[in-house]
Design a protein around this motif. Structure first.
Motif, PDB file in Angstrom:
ATOM      1  N   LEU A  28    -108.450  41.362-121.379  1.00 21.63           N
ATOM      2  CA  LEU A  28    -109.628  42.186-121.625  1.00 21.63           C
ATOM      3  C   LEU A  28    -110.713  41.750-120.652  1.00 21.63           C
ATOM      4  N   ASN A  30    -114.451  42.856-119.359  1.00 19.93           N
ATOM      5  CA  ASN A  30    -115.629  43.701-119.587  1.00 19.93           C
ATOM      6  C   ASN A  30    -115.316  44.882-120.498  1.00 19.93           C
ATOM      7  N   GLU A  32    -112.467  46.359-121.001  1.00 20.70           N
ATOM      8  CA  GLU A  32    -111.394  47.235-120.521  1.00 20.70           C
ATOM      9  C   GLU A  32    -110.089  46.454-120.410  1.00 20.70           C
ATOM     10  N   GLN A  33    -108.977  47.069-120.858  1.00 19.18           N
ATOM     11  CA  GLN A  33    -107.676  46.416-120.755  1.00 19.18           C
ATOM     12  C   GLN A  33    -107.174  46.462-119.317  1.00 19.18           C
ATOM     13  N   GLY A  51    -105.111  48.936-114.202  1.00 24.89           N
ATOM     14  CA  GLY A  51    -105.414  49.393-115.550  1.00 24.89           C
ATOM     15  C   GLY A  51    -104.176  49.335-116.429  1.00 24.89           C
ATOM     16  N   TYR A  53    -103.776  51.106-119.204  1.00 25.66           N
ATOM     17  CA  TYR A  53    -103.583  52.400-119.867  1.00 25.66           C
ATOM     18  C   TYR A  53    -102.762  53.333-118.985  1.00 25.66           C
TER      19      TYR A  53
END
Length: 116
Positions: A28, A30, A32-33, A51, A53
């Motif tokens: 993780l 900030n 975001e994954q 990323g 996602y």
């Protein structure tokens, strides 16, 4: 989609030995994954950050994908629909409109650092 800037602030996300060679983990950063991959071992170890996602399957799963190569490109295959994402550029080879962001990554002092 590279997020590298001249004054990137770097965050240690884990120890390099916490990632099994030629696999990925999720971190993780900030809020975001980020999927962080370790390729190779010893002095030849390299790390990449993209990323986590997968926009094709709409699931946060890229860190669980299989790492390999297609021609000269180092890629991860999403575990769901098997789309290939270039670890250097984030480009989805089968559906370029569904590419993912990348972050600069490096190894320093036995830790994996990701630039934000």
């Amino acid at each position: 989609m590279k997020r590298e800037t001249e004054a990137a602030s770097w965050t240690a996300v884990c120890g390099v030995d916490d990632i099994v060679p030629n696999t990925g983990v999720c971190a993780l950063l900030n809020g975001e994954q980020v999927a962080v991959f370790r390729l190779g071992a010893g002095d030849g170890t390299r790390v990449f950050a993209i990323g986590n996602y997968d926009p094709n399957s709409q699931a946060a799963v890229l860190s669980r994908g299989l790492v390999g190569s297609l021609g000269e490109r180092i890629v991860v295959a999403s575990p769901l629909y098997k789309h290939h994402f270039d670890l250097q550029t984030g480009e989805c080879l089968e559906a370029p409109q569904n590419s993912v962001p990348t972050w600069p990554a490096r190894i320093d002092g036995g830790k994996v650092w990701v630039g934000a």
